[in-house]
Design a protein around this motif. Sequence first.
Motif, PDB file in Angstrom:
ATOM      1  N   ARG A 187       0.839  -1.209   0.000  1.00  0.00           N
ATOM      2  CA  ARG A 187       0.000   0.000   0.000  1.00  0.00           C
ATOM      3  C   ARG A 187       0.872   1.256   0.000  1.00  0.00           C
ATOM      4  O   ARG A 187       0.539   2.236  -0.657  1.00  0.00           O
ATOM      5  CB  ARG A 187      -0.936  -0.005   1.207  1.00  0.00           C
ATOM      6  CG  ARG A 187      -2.050  -1.040   1.084  1.00  0.00           C
ATOM      7  CD  ARG A 187      -3.039  -0.937   2.234  1.00  0.00           C
ATOM      8  NE  ARG A 187      -4.104  -1.928   2.086  1.00  0.00           N
ATOM      9  CZ  ARG A 187      -5.396  -1.685   2.291  1.00  0.00           C
ATOM     10  NH1 ARG A 187      -5.787  -0.482   2.625  1.00  0.00           N
ATOM     11  NH2 ARG A 187      -6.293  -2.635   2.150  1.00  0.00           N
ATOM     12  N   ARG A 188       1.949   1.208   0.754  1.00  0.00           N
ATOM     13  CA  ARG A 188       2.855   2.361   0.747  1.00  0.00           C
ATOM     14  C   ARG A 188       3.457   2.560  -0.644  1.00  0.00           C
ATOM     15  O   ARG A 188       3.570   3.692  -1.131  1.00  0.00           O
ATOM     16  CB  ARG A 188       3.973   2.152   1.773  1.00  0.00           C
ATOM     17  CG  ARG A 188       5.084   3.182   1.636  1.00  0.00           C
ATOM     18  CD  ARG A 188       6.213   2.967   2.622  1.00  0.00           C
ATOM     19  NE  ARG A 188       7.440   3.596   2.121  1.00  0.00           N
ATOM     20  CZ  ARG A 188       8.575   3.637   2.780  1.00  0.00           C
ATOM     21  NH1 ARG A 188       8.671   3.102   3.982  1.00  0.00           N
ATOM     22  NH2 ARG A 188       9.647   4.203   2.249  1.00  0.00           N
ATOM     23  N   LEU A 189       3.829   1.450  -1.298  1.00  0.00           N
ATOM     24  CA  LEU A 189       4.444   1.564  -2.618  1.00  0.00           C
ATOM     25  C   LEU A 189       3.440   2.072  -3.644  1.00  0.00           C
ATOM     26  O   LEU A 189       3.765   2.937  -4.478  1.00  0.00           O
ATOM     27  CB  LEU A 189       4.997   0.204  -3.050  1.00  0.00           C
ATOM     28  CG  LEU A 189       5.741   0.171  -4.386  1.00  0.00           C
ATOM     29  CD1 LEU A 189       7.009   1.010  -4.325  1.00  0.00           C
ATOM     30  CD2 LEU A 189       6.078  -1.263  -4.787  1.00  0.00           C
ATOM     31  N   TRP A 190       2.217   1.556  -3.593  1.00  0.00           N
ATOM     32  CA  TRP A 190       1.218   1.892  -4.605  1.00  0.00           C
ATOM     33  C   TRP A 190       0.474   3.189  -4.318  1.00  0.00           C
ATOM     34  O   TRP A 190      -0.286   3.657  -5.158  1.00  0.00           O
ATOM     35  CB  TRP A 190       0.195   0.755  -4.709  1.00  0.00           C
ATOM     36  CG  TRP A 190       0.721  -0.449  -5.431  1.00  0.00           C
ATOM     37  CD1 TRP A 190       1.969  -0.626  -5.933  1.00  0.00           C
ATOM     38  CD2 TRP A 190      -0.003  -1.646  -5.725  1.00  0.00           C
ATOM     39  NE1 TRP A 190       2.081  -1.852  -6.513  1.00  0.00           N
ATOM     40  CE2 TRP A 190       0.887  -2.510  -6.402  1.00  0.00           C
ATOM     41  CE3 TRP A 190      -1.298  -2.072  -5.469  1.00  0.00           C
ATOM     42  CZ2 TRP A 190       0.501  -3.775  -6.833  1.00  0.00           C
ATOM     43  CZ3 TRP A 190      -1.672  -3.334  -5.901  1.00  0.00           C
ATOM     44  CH2 TRP A 190      -0.783  -4.171  -6.578  1.00  0.00           C
ATOM     45  N   ASP A 191       0.676   3.764  -3.155  1.00  0.00           N
ATOM     46  CA  ASP A 191      -0.031   5.002  -2.815  1.00  0.00           C
ATOM     47  C   ASP A 191       0.951   5.983  -2.174  1.00  0.00           C
ATOM     48  O   ASP A 191       0.816   6.343  -1.003  1.00  0.00           O
ATOM     49  CB  ASP A 191      -1.192   4.700  -1.868  1.00  0.00           C
ATOM     50  CG  ASP A 191      -2.095   5.914  -1.679  1.00  0.00           C
ATOM     51  OD1 ASP A 191      -2.131   6.777  -2.576  1.00  0.00           O
ATOM     52  OD2 ASP A 191      -2.740   6.006  -0.620  1.00  0.00           O
ATOM     53  N   PRO A 192       1.964   6.416  -2.923  1.00  0.00           N
ATOM     54  CA  PRO A 192       2.974   7.312  -2.337  1.00  0.00           C
ATOM     55  C   PRO A 192       2.374   8.671  -1.999  1.00  0.00           C
ATOM     56  O   PRO A 192       1.378   9.095  -2.589  1.00  0.00           O
ATOM     57  CB  PRO A 192       4.024   7.437  -3.457  1.00  0.00           C
ATOM     58  CG  PRO A 192       3.268   7.164  -4.716  1.00  0.00           C
ATOM     59  CD  PRO A 192       2.207   6.154  -4.350  1.00  0.00           C
ATOM     60  N   GLY A 193       2.996   9.354  -1.067  1.00  0.00           N
ATOM     61  CA  GLY A 193       2.524  10.657  -0.646  1.00  0.00           C
ATOM     62  C   GLY A 193       2.730  11.720  -1.713  1.00  0.00           C
ATOM     63  O   GLY A 193       3.485  11.522  -2.673  1.00  0.00           O
ATOM     64  N   PRO A 194       2.075  12.863  -1.562  1.00  0.00           N
ATOM     65  CA  PRO A 194       2.194  13.937  -2.561  1.00  0.00           C
ATOM     66  C   PRO A 194       3.633  14.383  -2.796  1.00  0.00           C
ATOM     67  O   PRO A 194       4.009  14.697  -3.922  1.00  0.00           O
ATOM     68  CB  PRO A 194       1.352  15.071  -1.952  1.00  0.00           C
ATOM     69  CG  PRO A 194       0.415  14.393  -1.008  1.00  0.00           C
ATOM     70  CD  PRO A 194       1.144  13.206  -0.474  1.00  0.00           C
ATOM     71  N   ARG A 195       4.445  14.410  -1.728  1.00  0.00           N
ATOM     72  CA  ARG A 195       5.831  14.847  -1.906  1.00  0.00           C
ATOM     73  C   ARG A 195       6.596  13.885  -2.816  1.00  0.00           C
ATOM     74  O   ARG A 195       7.400  14.307  -3.646  1.00  0.00           O
ATOM     75  CB  ARG A 195       6.523  14.944  -0.544  1.00  0.00           C
ATOM     76  CG  ARG A 195       7.976  15.420  -0.658  1.00  0.00           C
ATOM     77  CD  ARG A 195       8.693  15.419   0.671  1.00  0.00           C
ATOM     78  NE  ARG A 195      10.119  15.585   0.478  1.00  0.00           N
ATOM     79  CZ  ARG A 195      11.030  15.426   1.421  1.00  0.00           C
ATOM     80  NH1 ARG A 195      10.660  15.104   2.652  1.00  0.00           N
ATOM     81  NH2 ARG A 195      12.326  15.580   1.154  1.00  0.00           N
ATOM     82  N   ALA A 204       6.192   1.744 -10.969  1.00  0.00           N
ATOM     83  CA  ALA A 204       6.139   0.883  -9.791  1.00  0.00           C
ATOM     84  C   ALA A 204       5.258   1.482  -8.700  1.00  0.00           C
ATOM     85  O   ALA A 204       4.636   0.747  -7.926  1.00  0.00           O
ATOM     86  CB  ALA A 204       7.546   0.657  -9.251  1.00  0.00           C
ATOM     87  N   ARG A 205       5.191   2.806  -8.650  1.00  0.00           N
ATOM     88  CA  ARG A 205       4.411   3.484  -7.616  1.00  0.00           C
ATOM     89  C   ARG A 205       3.009   3.843  -8.089  1.00  0.00           C
ATOM     90  O   ARG A 205       2.249   4.475  -7.361  1.00  0.00           O
ATOM     91  CB  ARG A 205       5.167   4.727  -7.134  1.00  0.00           C
ATOM     92  CG  ARG A 205       6.375   4.336  -6.290  1.00  0.00           C
ATOM     93  CD  ARG A 205       7.500   5.321  -6.364  1.00  0.00           C
ATOM     94  NE  ARG A 205       8.692   4.788  -5.705  1.00  0.00           N
ATOM     95  CZ  ARG A 205       9.553   3.951  -6.275  1.00  0.00           C
ATOM     96  NH1 ARG A 205       9.371   3.541  -7.522  1.00  0.00           N
ATOM     97  NH2 ARG A 205      10.597   3.491  -5.617  1.00  0.00           N
ATOM     98  N   ARG A 206       2.675   3.459  -9.311  1.00  0.00           N
ATOM     99  CA  ARG A 206       1.322   3.609  -9.855  1.00  0.00           C
ATOM    100  C   ARG A 206       0.810   5.048  -9.721  1.00  0.00           C
ATOM    101  O   ARG A 206      -0.261   5.287  -9.130  1.00  0.00           O
ATOM    102  CB  ARG A 206       0.367   2.626  -9.173  1.00  0.00           C
ATOM    103  CG  ARG A 206       0.767   1.170  -9.411  1.00  0.00           C
ATOM    104  CD  ARG A 206      -0.325   0.219  -9.028  1.00  0.00           C
ATOM    105  NE  ARG A 206      -0.072  -1.124  -9.547  1.00  0.00           N
ATOM    106  CZ  ARG A 206      -0.995  -2.061  -9.693  1.00  0.00           C
ATOM    107  NH1 ARG A 206      -2.253  -1.807  -9.364  1.00  0.00           N
ATOM    108  NH2 ARG A 206      -0.699  -3.245 -10.181  1.00  0.00           N
ATOM    109  N   VAL A 207       1.556   5.973 -10.252  1.00  0.00           N
ATOM    110  CA  VAL A 207       1.228   7.390 -10.112  1.00  0.00           C
ATOM    111  C   VAL A 207       0.291   7.816 -11.234  1.00  0.00           C
ATOM    112  O   VAL A 207       0.691   7.843 -12.412  1.00  0.00           O
ATOM    113  CB  VAL A 207       2.521   8.240 -10.142  1.00  0.00           C
ATOM    114  CG1 VAL A 207       2.186   9.720 -10.065  1.00  0.00           C
ATOM    115  CG2 VAL A 207       3.439   7.830  -8.997  1.00  0.00           C
ATOM    116  N   PRO A 208      -0.971   8.164 -10.936  1.00  0.00           N
ATOM    117  CA  PRO A 208      -1.912   8.562 -12.001  1.00  0.00           C
ATOM    118  C   PRO A 208      -1.460   9.800 -12.760  1.00  0.00           C
ATOM    119  O   PRO A 208      -1.735   9.939 -13.953  1.00  0.00           O
ATOM    120  CB  PRO A 208      -3.214   8.828 -11.233  1.00  0.00           C
ATOM    121  CG  PRO A 208      -3.078   8.089  -9.944  1.00  0.00           C
ATOM    122  CD  PRO A 208      -1.618   8.127  -9.615  1.00  0.00           C
TER     123      PRO A 208
END
Length: 502
Positions: A205-213, A240-244
């Motif tokens: 979850r941390r990898l797939w939902d990284p924080g805004p920073r 890898a971090r699934r950034v939209p």
Amino acid sequence: MIAAHQVAFFLRELSAAEPARRAAAATGLGKVPGHAAELAALAADPAPQVRAAAARGLGVQGSAAHAGLLAALADDPDAEVRRRAVNALIRLGVTGPEVTAALVRRVGDAELRSRPTVLEWLLRHRVPVSEQPLVRLLGESDPLLWSRARALLRLLPQADAVFADLVRTGSPEVRERALGMLSHSQAGLPGIGSADPAAREAAWRRLWDPGPRVKRALLDALAAETDPAARAVLLGALAARRVPEAVGPATAWLADPRCGPNAVAALAGAGTADAVELLRTLAARPGRGASRLREAALRRLGAAGGLSDAESLFGLLGDRAEHVRLAAVDGLGAFFGRFDGGPRERLERWHAGRVPGRPVPPTANDPALRDLADRTAERLTRMLRSDPAHRDTYHNALWHIPEVRRLLPALLDDPQGPVRATAFHLGERWGVVDFARRLELLEDPHPHVRQGAALAFMQLVRSGDLTAAERKTLRSHLERRHDDPDRYVTVWTAQALTQLKT
């Protein structure tokens, strides 16, 4: 062994006027059990060499009773005293808030020769350390310093933002080290290899939902990057971090020969409706010049698309071009890997609910999904038999399709050794190979089949999952493989035999 008169001499020397004599006495007394109290009293000695000897002696004494005193000595003005205190704490194996805080304060201690040991201790105990001193260590020439600092940074939620910023602003050495971490997304991620399912799921979850920073730093680094190889790493990190938000930047680099495949991966990671539609367009694009990009899109479409996309991949299994067929197989493997009914499926559905426009995947027991899985299993096993040279590709896809179970007995009897070897691995995965069948396969003429059986028996013996009768039967079969021409078979059977004897 130190005699009683020597101990008495050491005790008298502790009050000597010369610091060197007091230090020598402390060193000698430290080797005699039961004198921690006398050594602790020397922690306030005005001479640093005495305090250092006292700290070393307390470590040798083996008692954790004075851990607080050693933690205080770890902040001593003298570097050698700090080193001795730190070494004593680590040698004693003590933990606790006081000890942890003392060791954290030593991260920025440039005079401390044992700093790599401190970093290793902090890493082993998963202690969070603020990013500033760790970032400074990334520029050190000693790999024992920068490698441990890099791993400690990964413990922080903002780690990837720090690495991305360093790609833009760091020296060439620091930049390379930061890119190395971004290219290995799971390396050192807390919980990713844990035996606890909840910890593993939290890591994903941390990898797939990284924080805004983290997102902003990665996107800024990509926008500023001029080196194609580094740009490919950054696109891979976004994937890898699934950034939209990576859809626009990734689209801009699709035509780049070095970055195109990673840009496709970033689209699949983003998973929005626009990204999936673009993947469909790329996957359908014919032409020699677009073949590499099309292959990448086919492989990634299964990781982001829905059931209709998987059906389109299934339709390409009969394509005349081999590279298209194999890419479609990979895409189907990625698709079915999302629907195992376990943690992966829960994560996929959780993530789909967090990304605007991302299609919600079907459930594992969806009738249409299971029908496609059944047809895919039949088709891929036929392809395996006709094309055993690419058995690993078929194996990797079938690994995620339980419908292959009913087809495995026939594959285990196939005349082609590579097919039998693949069927054995899948049979172990899906629990269709029993003890008697493994014994038969241990005598198989193909070495890869024997390897699989030997490895399976070694693991079974170690786990203790064999009855007494099975252990007795297995022993004679293992002994017959003592002179097997394949070295892996001989090694694994020998290890199993050794375990049986113990």
